[in-house]
Write a protein that holds these residues in place. Structure first.
Motif, short mmCIF file in Angstrom:
data_model
loop_
_atom_site.label_atom_id
_atom_site.label_comp_id
_atom_site.label_asym_id
_atom_site.label_seq_id
_atom_site.Cartn_x
_atom_site.Cartn_y
_atom_site.Cartn_z
N ASN A 110 0.94 -1.40 -0.10
CA ASN A 110 0.15 0.04 0.07
C ASN A 110 0.83 1.13 0.00
O ASN A 110 0.19 2.40 0.27
CB ASN A 110 -0.87 0.04 1.27
N ASN A 111 1.92 1.02 -0.21
CA ASN A 111 3.13 2.34 -0.26
C ASN A 111 2.92 2.94 -1.52
O ASN A 111 3.63 2.94 -2.48
CB ASN A 111 4.35 1.71 -0.26
N ILE A 112 1.85 3.85 -1.67
CA ILE A 112 1.40 4.46 -2.77
C ILE A 112 1.01 5.85 -2.46
O ILE A 112 0.06 6.26 -1.55
CB ILE A 112 0.41 3.60 -3.91
N ASP A 113 1.50 6.94 -2.97
CA ASP A 113 1.07 7.94 -2.64
C ASP A 113 1.55 9.01 -3.77
O ASP A 113 2.06 8.73 -4.82
CB ASP A 113 1.74 8.68 -1.38
N HIS A 114 0.87 10.27 -3.67
CA HIS A 114 1.48 11.42 -4.82
C HIS A 114 1.78 12.74 -4.04
O HIS A 114 1.38 12.81 -2.89
CB HIS A 114 0.40 11.24 -6.02
N CYS A 115 1.69 13.73 -4.77
CA CYS A 115 2.27 14.83 -4.46
C CYS A 115 0.90 15.65 -3.80
O CYS A 115 1.22 16.98 -3.15
CB CYS A 115 2.97 15.69 -5.48
N ALA A 116 -0.23 15.25 -3.56
CA ALA A 116 -1.17 15.76 -2.81
C ALA A 116 -0.71 15.93 -1.34
O ALA A 116 -1.38 16.55 -0.72
CB ALA A 116 -2.63 15.07 -3.05
N ARG A 117 0.14 14.89 -1.13
CA ARG A 117 0.52 14.91 0.19
C ARG A 117 1.30 15.99 0.64
O ARG A 117 1.31 16.74 1.83
CB ARG A 117 1.85 13.63 0.19
N ALA A 325 -4.42 7.08 -5.41
CA ALA A 325 -2.90 7.16 -5.36
C ALA A 325 -2.62 7.85 -3.75
O ALA A 325 -1.97 8.71 -3.71
CB ALA A 325 -2.53 7.98 -6.34
N LEU A 326 -3.17 7.00 -2.97
CA LEU A 326 -2.98 7.45 -1.60
C LEU A 326 -2.89 6.24 -0.51
O LEU A 326 -3.22 5.08 -0.92
CB LEU A 326 -4.26 8.08 -0.81
N PRO A 327 -1.97 6.05 0.29
CA PRO A 327 -1.51 5.00 1.08
C PRO A 327 -2.56 4.19 1.80
O PRO A 327 -2.50 3.13 2.07
CB PRO A 327 -0.35 5.61 1.89
N ASP A 328 -3.84 5.17 2.14
CA ASP A 328 -4.80 4.30 2.88
C ASP A 328 -6.02 4.24 2.16
O ASP A 328 -7.22 3.51 2.78
CB ASP A 328 -5.04 5.22 4.39
N LEU A 329 -6.07 4.71 0.97
CA LEU A 329 -7.30 4.44 0.33
C LEU A 329 -7.42 3.95 -1.01
O LEU A 329 -6.28 4.47 -1.83
CB LEU A 329 -8.06 5.99 0.32
N TYR A 330 -8.33 3.18 -1.38
CA TYR A 330 -8.55 2.96 -2.95
C TYR A 330 -9.28 3.98 -3.65
O TYR A 330 -9.52 4.81 -3.11
CB TYR A 330 -9.58 1.41 -3.07
N SER A 331 -9.45 3.72 -4.74
CA SER A 331 -10.25 4.82 -5.51
C SER A 331 -11.59 5.36 -4.96
O SER A 331 -12.32 4.23 -4.27
CB SER A 331 -10.48 4.47 -7.19
N GLY A 332 -12.12 6.52 -5.08
CA GLY A 332 -13.28 6.73 -4.41
C GLY A 332 -13.12 6.84 -2.96
O GLY A 332 -14.21 6.58 -2.17
N TYR A 333 -12.13 7.01 -2.35
CA TYR A 333 -12.04 7.09 -0.98
C TYR A 333 -12.48 6.02 -0.22
O TYR A 333 -12.91 5.96 0.99
CB TYR A 333 -12.72 8.49 -0.63
N GLN A 334 -12.29 4.74 -0.65
CA GLN A 334 -12.75 3.43 -0.17
C GLN A 334 -11.42 2.89 0.55
O GLN A 334 -10.42 3.00 0.32
CB GLN A 334 -13.23 2.44 -1.18
N PRO A 361 2.90 7.55 3.66
CA PRO A 361 2.86 8.65 3.07
C PRO A 361 4.06 9.01 2.33
O PRO A 361 5.16 8.88 3.00
CB PRO A 361 2.12 9.73 4.07
N LEU A 362 4.07 9.97 1.21
CA LEU A 362 5.24 9.96 0.58
C LEU A 362 6.44 10.74 1.57
O LEU A 362 7.70 10.33 1.38
CB LEU A 362 4.91 11.07 -0.59
N THR A 363 6.10 11.88 2.36
CA THR A 363 6.93 12.31 3.06
C THR A 363 7.43 11.53 4.08
O THR A 363 8.64 11.50 4.39
CB THR A 363 6.11 13.58 3.79
#
Ligand code: SF4
Ligand code: SF4
Lengths: 663, 326
Positions: A110-117, A325-334, A361-363
């Motif tokens: 689940n180590n996936i994130d993007h610059c929204a971080r 593209a977030l470490p805790d969520l699938y698409s649609g904030y699931q 998270p990326l940071t």
């Protein structure tokens, strides 16, 4: 928003859409120049592999096999979570979805994130808690229907110029404008009230305003009773925050706070706009909570011309979040932590089990890598060397990785450190969708072929999946990827390419007959009742002292975009803002015996950079401002890598520096 | 005078495309009309001014000037096929006449004329304006003009190539259409044209104070749209793209609303505020060009007012100027 003009396989210009509800025939200077970098000779045209310390051309076969082999290798040695995938707010929805699928389904992490971080993670956390949905509640067209606009921590005419213009037009038509930002930005010059509070004191300002609103009977009790919960806790939290106390904490006059509160709460309809000035603090989530509280307190949610409107900065940062593209969520904030959701995705992807614990998270991944807890990174279309706080730390971290793969259109400062570089197609060279700040999912259409062997991100990702032995990522086109997204993502349930031709659709759009949703939280909040979330005022992590006596706040300029990999290669944009600079107030300049355009040495506890002085009353005394676009004179060599404990956003907006004149 | 019925339009365009590189107003998926090639969308001749200026066919937003590789210097070739550009409103034709003269003057811009020479220019007029409003005929300034009478296009040639191109069309123009055309040619100048003239006089008499420009300039977000959309704006910037072996020099539309446009090497800028730059943009068209060329170089096409996100296109500004200072 715009069309590209092409001639014999080359893009030669831009034409604005005349019918688009946001751009309405206009564009900002970056839009008018958006084609300028497409055929730049610096474009990456072939994969590169580091051999004998140098990046050398390689075939796709070699490069992609090596990517898979090395990722697997790191995972075998250190576990599945020893690699991090960084997705991109510049890539399409389909590509963000695919990279998160690659990370989760193929590489089991689940180590996936993007610059929204780095920009709006505080919004996602803060608004999810209070409203249940971390996106702009209203539409941009609501600006034409509101009585009061409260802009806090957003230089809107420079960073979202068409939205800023719309605000300027509304002001000419009688809408009142409150600007809270201590820089004298263009909007401030048109504002009825300009609050120049000290950096990092937003919570105090907002608590003070809420105190006045409750004290003076301006709260919307009907709304509070029927639509919200936990009001008593909020009332208790603001009880002590008299405007006098808030004045001390913010450096404002008490009457300014009272006036702002009366103006905002006295309006029939009031909109709040905010951006990085709110989110990029070690208490960014608290800032967002206060904003949500303020809107609920006055019933300014769920109606046209109201709402809490975080302005998203990149073309697809909303989409990057929506796609999981977030470490805790699938698409649609699931939620990844919800076994049912996990099972749904696992079944659809033909995987026995998906990883259960949320990723990094990326940071935090960068921090983990710096202490040897993370060993490989796959970065798509991001440039942490310039965008992350504390550049020295970012550099050693990236250099020390066992594996760094960068997929990009140029050899960015980050790609230059990579072991393997994959050349990607730019936006003009592929199909897909982007989701704008008002949740509008829109089509991107291919105009020209990518240069050399460069390839669309979605194709590269699918190819990697295939080579890693996963057969569930075979698509003939991005449209097919969207069909899969729609089946798994309720808020995108009704999205399909044939429905997006004109101006796209605003999510939530649950089924194919749904017209899209311009306004969120109309009769109920996404989470049911709106939740008042009281906060405690906390100071920024690093305050000025004798050694570092000035506050540095960082941001952007109108002409550049992020780390400048595209805009600094666009002639007119780079001509306008060719080099790094620092704004300082004439009082500070006089004390330091600095004149306009003198070269200065700016130092913080992290490092120092040379940059040019811009002596201006844009800033208040004691505060200096630097844009972060420039590799030479990089603002992020100075910034403080301290994170909000909840959103993990870095405190880009406040750190302490010293300024000296160079001989 | 010949006649082009709606039924014949597609065929007419297809035939043209056999000989010419055709550009004409087309409709894009979201309803935007642009000047494009027939392959890019369906023809959309009605609706008046197209936001993308038709002069861009000869002076595109960006174009290569030359490529230099070791021992070799290459200029782009003249196009294989000559351009046929349809979609100039009568005002656009006046703009084209103006820039033709500008690019031909003195140093003569060969790059412009590479595309422009022998190209066919076709105008659109008649009741084809927005909502069926009248665009008075250009009566010249082009090779041929299509005039919409409400049911069909009258095709009026003004040059040999114009005559040749419409030769195959039926030549039975109904008398009613001819009469409409004759009447339309007598349309007096509209209010906006007068406005521009009055504003020009105010500026030339120096009756517009700096405070006015400060106020207007404060609303300019430097998007550059007013310049880039304007068919009589001809300023361009030059860039070199270097790779290990090659230098490619190109030019692109520039804008006097940008700070860098007049910035000196020292960093000083004689036009360093939005107020000064906005004044310059309008002053140039209404006061400087009349001195140099004997005519105002704004032909009131309306594009700058359409693209300006903050409502300070030339018409909006001159309207305010005339209201306040006349
Ligand atoms: S109306 Fe504006 S765009 Fe058109 S010619 Fe005049 S100045 Fe140029
Ligand atoms: S179109 Fe308007 S905002 Fe844009 S540069 Fe011109 S005057 Fe300024």
């Amino acid at each position: 928003m715009f069309y590209l003009v092409s001639d014999k396989g080359r893009v030669v210009g831009v034409e604005p859409s005349t019918t688009h509800p946001v751009s309405r025939g206009g564009l900002c200077v970056k839009g008018w120049n958006a084609f300028g970098f497409v055929h730049h000779p610096d474009r990456l045209t072939t994969p590169l592999i580091r051999r004998d310390g140098e990046l050398q051309p390689a075939s796709w076969d070699e490069a992609l096999n090596l990517v898979v082999e090395k990722l697997r290798n790191v995972q075998e040695r250190h576990g599945a979570d020893a690699v991090m995938f960084a997705s991109s707010a510049k890539a399409t929805n389909e590509e963000n979805y695919l990279l998160m699928k690659l990370a989760r389904a193929v590489f089991g992490t689940n180590n996936i994130d993007h610059c929204a971080r780095l920009c709006h993670s505080s919004t996602v956390t803060g608004l999810a808690e209070t409203f249940g949905s971390g996106a702009m509640t209203n539409s941009i067209s609501c600006i034409d229907q509101t009585d009061v606009i409260f802009v806090i921590g957003s230089n809107t005419t420079e960073q979202h110029p068409l939205i800023g213009s719309r605000i300027l037009n509304a002001v000419r038509n009688g809408t009142s404008l409150i600007v809270a930002d201590n820089r004298r930005i263009r909007l401030a010059r048109h504002a009825e009230l300009h609050l120049r509070h000290t950096n990092g004191s937003d919570v105090a300002l907002l608590l003070g305003m809420m105190h006045v609103i409750i004290r003076d009977g301006l709260a919307d009790h009907d709304f509070i009773t029927t639509r919200t919960e936990n009001f008593a806790a909020l009332a208790a939290a603001v009880a002590d925050w008299t405007p006098e106390r808030a004045a001390v904490a913010t450096g404002l006059e008490a009457v300014e706070i009272t006036t702002a509160a009366h103006l905002y709460a006295g309006a029939e309809c009031a909109m709040i706009f905010y951006s990085m000035g709110i989110t990029q603090h070690s208490h960014g989530v608290d800032n967002v909570r206060c904003i949500a509280d303020l809107a609920m307190l006055t019933g300014n949610v769920g109606r046209p011309g109201t709402g809490v409107n975080p302005l998203r900065g990149q073309n697809n940062v909303q989409g990057g979040c929506d796609m999981g593209a977030l470490p805790d969520l699938y698409s649609g904030y699931q939620k990844v932590s919800d076994p049912q959701q996990r099972q749904k995705f696992a079944r659809a992807w033909g995987i026995e089990e998906l990883p259960t614990t949320p990723g990094l998270p990326l940071t935090r991944a960068m921090n983990a890598a710096s202490v040897g807890l993370l060993h490989g990174m796959f970065i798509m279309g991001e440039n942490p060397m310039l965008s992350d706080p504390d550049q020295g730390h970012a550099r050693t971290t990236l250099e020390n990785l066992d594996l760094l793969v960068v997929q990009d259109i140029f050899l960015t400062e980050t790609a230059a450190l990579a072991d393997i570089v994959l050349p990607a197609a730019c936006y003009a060279e592929k199909d897909g969708t982007f989701t704008n700040t008002e949740r509008r999912i829109q089509r991107l259409r291919k105009t020209v072929e990518p240069p050399g062997e460069a390839c669309a991100d979605w194709q590269i990702i699918c190819d990697i999946a295939e080579r890693a032995g996963y057969q569930g990522m075979r698509y003939s086109s991005p449209a097919e990827v969207m069909d899969e997204i729609a089946t798994l993502t309720p808020i995108y349930g009704g999205i399909a390419y044939d429905r997006l031709d004109t101006h796209g659709l605003q999510w939530p759009c649950p089924d194919r007959s749904h017209p899209g949703t311009p306004l969120l939280h109309v009769e109920r909040f996404t989470r049911g009742l709106g939740h008042f979330s009281p906060v405690i005022h906390r100071l920024s992590a690093e305050l000025p002292d004798d050694e570092y006596p000035l506050v540095l706040t960082t941001g952007r300029t109108y002409f550049h975009w992020h780390t400048g990999s595209m805009t600094r290669r666009t002639h007119l944009l780079d001509r306008e803002e060719p080099r790094s600079f620092i704004e300082l107030h004439p009082d500070d300049a006089a004390r330091l015996e600095v004149r306009d355009r003198d070269m200065l040495l700016v130092s913080s506890r992290r490092g120092n950079v040379q940059t040019e002085a811009r002596v201006t009353t844009m800033v208040i005394p004691g505060v200096v401002f630097m844009p972060f676009h420039f590799a030479e004179g990089a603002a992020n060599a100075l910034t403080n890598n301290v994170l909000d404990p909840e959103s993990s956003i870095p405190e880009f907006k406040v750190c302490a520096v010293r300024v000296e004149k160079l001989p | 005078m010949r006649v082009l019925t709606t039924d014949l339009l597609d065929l007419f365009i297809t035939r043209l495309a056999n000989t010419w590189e055709v550009r004409l107003p087309i409709l894009l998926p979201d309803g935007t009309r642009v000047i494009g090639s027939p392959d890019d969308g369906t023809p959309a001749l009605h609706g008046g001014t197209v936001l993308s200026k038709p002069t861009a066919a000869f002076f595109p937003q960006q174009e290569t000037l030359f490529t230099a590789t070791k021992g070799e210097f290459q200029e782009p070739q003249a196009p294989d096929r000559l351009l046929f550009v349809l979609g100039f409103t009568p005002r656009d034709l006046a703009c084209l006449r103006f820039i033709d003269r500008f690019f031909a003057d003195g140093w003569r811009d060969n790059i412009y004329f590479r595309q422009r020479r022998n190209a066919v220019v076709a105008g659109l007029s008649g009741y084809s304006g927005p909502g069926g409003s009248l665009l008075p005929p250009a009566g010249g300034n082009c090779d041929l003009e299509l005039f919409w009478d409400g049911t069909l296009w009258l095709a009026i040639p003004y040059s040999d190539s114009g005559i040749k191109i419409i030769a195959e069309l039926p030549d039975t123009a109904p008398e009613s259409a001819m009469e409409l055309f004759r009447q339309a040619t007598l349309t007096p100048p509209d209010e906006n044209e007068n406005l521009i003239k009055r504003a020009s006089e105010l500026l030339r008499a120096d009756r517009v104070p700096d405070s006015f420009w400060a106020e207007i300039g404060d609303r300019c977000i430097a998007c550059t749209g007013c310049n880039l959309a304007c068919p009589t704006c001809t300023c361009f910037g030059v860039q070199d793209w270097r790779s290990a072996t090659t230098v490619e020099r190109s030019r692109m539309w520039d804008s006097c609303q940008l700070d860098g446009f007049m910035r000196e090497a020292s960093g000083h800028n004689p036009l360093g505020t939005e107020a000064l730059r906005t004044r310059r943009r309008i002053h140039h068209k209404l006061a400087a060009d009349p001195e140099k060329w004997g005519e105002i170089s704004c032909f009131v096409c309306g594009r700058c007012d359409s693209v300006c996100p903050t409502g300070i296109g030339i018409l909006a500004v001159t309207r305010e100027m005339v209201a306040r200072f006349e």
